[in-house]
Design a protein around this motif. Structure first.
Motif, short mmCIF file in Angstrom:
data_model
loop_
_atom_site.label_atom_id
_atom_site.label_comp_id
_atom_site.label_asym_id
_atom_site.label_seq_id
_atom_site.Cartn_x
_atom_site.Cartn_y
_atom_site.Cartn_z
N GLY A 24 8.92 -12.07 2.30
CA GLY A 24 8.14 -12.26 3.51
C GLY A 24 7.49 -13.41 3.44
O GLY A 24 7.47 -14.22 4.61
N SER A 25 7.51 -14.41 2.42
CA SER A 25 7.08 -15.65 2.46
C SER A 25 8.18 -16.69 3.08
O SER A 25 7.54 -17.74 3.71
CB SER A 25 6.76 -16.20 0.98
OG SER A 25 5.76 -15.48 0.28
N VAL A 26 9.09 -16.17 2.82
CA VAL A 26 10.15 -17.19 3.59
C VAL A 26 10.16 -17.07 5.05
O VAL A 26 10.09 -18.10 6.06
CB VAL A 26 11.81 -16.83 3.12
CG1 VAL A 26 12.86 -17.52 3.96
CG2 VAL A 26 11.86 -16.89 1.58
N GLY A 27 9.78 -15.78 5.57
CA GLY A 27 9.65 -15.71 7.08
C GLY A 27 8.40 -16.14 7.66
O GLY A 27 8.30 -17.14 8.55
N VAL A 28 7.30 -16.43 6.91
CA VAL A 28 6.01 -16.88 7.15
C VAL A 28 6.23 -18.46 7.21
O VAL A 28 5.83 -19.03 8.09
CB VAL A 28 4.95 -16.55 6.08
CG1 VAL A 28 3.69 -17.44 6.21
CG2 VAL A 28 4.66 -15.03 6.40
N LEU A 29 6.98 -18.93 6.28
CA LEU A 29 7.37 -20.42 6.21
C LEU A 29 7.91 -20.72 7.82
O LEU A 29 7.71 -21.65 8.25
CB LEU A 29 8.01 -20.86 5.16
CG LEU A 29 8.57 -22.15 5.25
CD1 LEU A 29 7.20 -23.19 4.98
CD2 LEU A 29 9.28 -22.50 3.97
N ALA A 30 9.00 -20.00 7.82
CA ALA A 30 9.75 -20.19 9.32
C ALA A 30 8.73 -19.98 10.42
O ALA A 30 8.85 -20.84 11.34
CB ALA A 30 10.76 -19.43 9.14
N PHE A 31 8.04 -19.39 10.55
CA PHE A 31 7.04 -18.88 11.43
C PHE A 31 5.95 -19.88 11.67
O PHE A 31 5.44 -20.28 12.70
CB PHE A 31 6.34 -17.54 11.40
CG PHE A 31 7.52 -16.30 11.58
CD1 PHE A 31 8.59 -16.67 12.50
CD2 PHE A 31 6.92 -15.31 11.03
CE1 PHE A 31 9.37 -15.68 12.34
CE2 PHE A 31 7.96 -14.11 11.09
CZ PHE A 31 9.09 -14.22 11.91
N SER A 32 5.70 -20.63 10.69
CA SER A 32 4.46 -21.48 10.50
C SER A 32 4.72 -22.78 11.42
O SER A 32 3.71 -23.45 11.78
CB SER A 32 4.07 -21.97 9.29
OG SER A 32 5.33 -22.86 8.73
N PHE A 33 5.84 -23.02 11.80
CA PHE A 33 6.28 -24.09 12.71
C PHE A 33 6.25 -23.72 14.16
O PHE A 33 6.63 -24.52 15.04
CB PHE A 33 7.78 -24.70 12.16
CG PHE A 33 7.65 -25.70 10.91
CD1 PHE A 33 7.60 -26.81 10.92
CD2 PHE A 33 7.97 -24.90 9.88
CE1 PHE A 33 7.40 -27.58 9.80
CE2 PHE A 33 8.11 -25.59 8.54
CZ PHE A 33 7.70 -27.25 8.52
N THR A 34 6.11 -22.50 14.30
CA THR A 34 6.28 -22.10 15.68
C THR A 34 5.27 -22.54 16.74
O THR A 34 5.65 -23.03 17.77
CB THR A 34 6.19 -20.30 15.83
OG1 THR A 34 7.30 -19.79 15.14
CG2 THR A 34 6.33 -20.02 17.35
N VAL A 35 4.02 -22.65 16.19
CA VAL A 35 2.97 -23.26 17.02
C VAL A 35 3.22 -24.58 17.37
O VAL A 35 3.11 -24.93 18.77
CB VAL A 35 1.52 -22.69 16.53
CG1 VAL A 35 0.60 -23.48 17.45
CG2 VAL A 35 1.49 -21.43 16.72
N PRO A 36 3.16 -25.42 16.53
CA PRO A 36 3.59 -26.91 16.76
C PRO A 36 4.73 -27.17 17.69
O PRO A 36 4.95 -27.85 18.36
CB PRO A 36 3.56 -27.70 15.54
CG PRO A 36 3.68 -26.63 14.38
CD PRO A 36 3.15 -25.41 15.12
N MET A 37 5.75 -26.17 17.34
CA MET A 37 7.11 -26.47 18.07
C MET A 37 6.93 -26.07 19.47
O MET A 37 7.67 -26.63 20.37
CB MET A 37 8.36 -25.78 17.35
CG MET A 37 8.79 -26.37 16.10
SD MET A 37 9.30 -28.08 16.11
CE MET A 37 9.79 -28.36 14.43
N THR A 38 6.41 -25.13 19.66
CA THR A 38 6.04 -24.55 21.19
C THR A 38 5.23 -25.56 21.90
O THR A 38 5.59 -25.93 23.06
CB THR A 38 5.26 -23.37 21.09
OG1 THR A 38 6.15 -22.24 20.46
CG2 THR A 38 4.91 -22.74 22.48
N ARG A 39 4.07 -26.34 21.12
CA ARG A 39 3.43 -27.22 21.64
C ARG A 39 4.07 -28.49 22.44
O ARG A 39 4.13 -28.93 23.35
CB ARG A 39 2.36 -27.74 20.80
CG ARG A 39 1.37 -28.81 21.32
CD ARG A 39 0.57 -28.39 22.59
NE ARG A 39 -0.50 -29.28 22.80
CZ ARG A 39 -1.09 -29.25 23.91
NH1 ARG A 39 -1.26 -28.20 24.77
NH2 ARG A 39 -2.15 -30.17 24.15
N ILE A 40 5.18 -28.62 21.46
CA ILE A 40 6.15 -29.96 21.77
C ILE A 40 7.11 -29.59 22.76
O ILE A 40 7.02 -30.19 23.90
CB ILE A 40 6.83 -30.27 20.45
CG1 ILE A 40 6.28 -30.89 19.64
CG2 ILE A 40 8.33 -31.07 20.89
CD1 ILE A 40 7.10 -31.04 18.19
N ALA A 41 7.46 -28.20 22.85
CA ALA A 41 8.38 -27.76 23.90
C ALA A 41 7.72 -27.52 25.40
O ALA A 41 8.30 -28.16 26.34
CB ALA A 41 9.25 -26.29 23.37
#
Length: 328
Positions: A24-41
């Motif tokens: 599950g930690s691997v998934g959390v690491l992947a998801f942790s970039f979602t908010v800043p990437m969404t802000r950029i997009a």
């Protein structure tokens, strides 16, 4: 030729909860970039294109994988449960966060989304036999209050919450439902199968909405904007769920959901590093308070119910109808 992972996993024993935490930690690491990437997009692209369009791209990827592997299809009520997953994590959470990030910072959003671990635990309790002690519910309620106070204080007003805060809270609710139901389905169908079927089920709707928005106004973005959109489509919406749903399936969900506590912290760090946002004392203290309350909520262990998923039973009928074990 059809492939059934449960046939391969034949006599496999249930995996220990520690495996669920690691995966599950691997998934959390992947998801942790979602908010800043969404802000950029969303700086260049319509929020609906970012929120729904990534589900279209991920849906196409899912269709290709399902066509190549041809796993067992969901049956009966599983389709309705997949619709709940699609509504929560394919449509609800991405669209609501994309809209919220047009009016609030990535760092602030990451802290509000820090309530998601407790919300996921609540949803998991509602869908399983786990029975946490009374203090669990007190901490969950306190966490919701902490989010409201922090959001208002951060804006210098304790009046009506900003629309962005309301959107983020709604996103947390949608995400919690999608996480809990998806984790349960992953025990029956498999982790990557669950998110793939959910994406495919939502594809007609997400494609129709995306086409309408694109025809109304053609999207234009630079290389950075499209790169962020690609990450959201391929990782946040697709590959990240391979690990996350598998971790939740191994469970127990209230334990595995604890690792989400590091997600807002990582998201804030990525927002500072990638977007140049300022790490203020108010943001730091607010994040610490919300994470502390959420930690108390999810660490309130169940007093009844299984500590980890039992080995799936084999259903009557042909082998290809056998539910998937917790494996991929």
């Amino acid at each position: 030729m059809r492939y059934d992972n449960s046939a391969i996993a034949g006599a496999a024993a249930p995996l220990p909860a520690r495996s669920g935490l690691a995966i599950g930690s691997v998934g959390v690491l992947a998801f942790s970039f979602t908010v800043p990437m969404t802000r950029i997009a969303v700086a260049d692209l319509d929020p609906l294109v970012v929120g729904i369009g990534r589900a279209v791209v991920a849906g196409v990827l899912a269709a290709a994988v399902l066509a190549a592997v041809r796993p067992r299809r969901p049956r009966g009520v599983q389709w309705a449960r997949l619709a709940a997953v699609a509504g929560g994590v394919v449509v609800g959470f991405p669209v609501l966060t994309s809209m919220a990030l047009t009016t609030t910072t990535a760092a602030h959003s990451a802290v509000v989304i820090g309530l998601l671990p407790a919300a996921t635990a609540v949803a998991a309790v509602a869908r399983t036999r786990e029975s946490p002690p009374a203090r669990f519910w007190w901490f969950a309620a306190l966490g919701a209050l902490a989010v409201g106070v922090f959001s208002a204080a951060g804006r210098g007003s304790f009046g009506t919450p900003h629309v962005g805060d309301l959107l983020l809270v709604a996103a947390v609710v949608a995400g919690a439902i999608g996480y809990a139901e998806g984790g349960l389905l992953a025990r029956e169908l498999g982790a990557w199968q669950t998110i793939s079927w959910a994406l495919l089920l939502a594809l007609p709707v997400t494609a129709a909405v995306t086409c309408t928005v694109v025809l109304r106004s053609a999207p234009h973005a630079g290389g950075t904007g499209w790169a962020a959109f690609a990450y959201l489509s391929g990782v946040s919406m697709f590959l990240g769920f391979f690990a996350w749903y598998r971790g939740l399936a191994i469970g127990p969900m209230t334990t595995v959901s604890q690792i989400q506590l590091v997600q807002p912290v990582l998201s804030v760090l990525w927002s500072v590093a990638l977007l140049g946002e300022h790490l203020t004392w108010a943001l730091t203290l607010g994040a610490a308070a919300i994470i502390a309350v959420a930690a108390c909520a999810v660490r309130s262990r169940p007093t009844t119910g299984p500590a980890s998923p039992v080995a799936p039973h084999r259903s009557a009928g042909p082998a290809r109808s056998t539910p998937h074990r917790v494996s991929n």
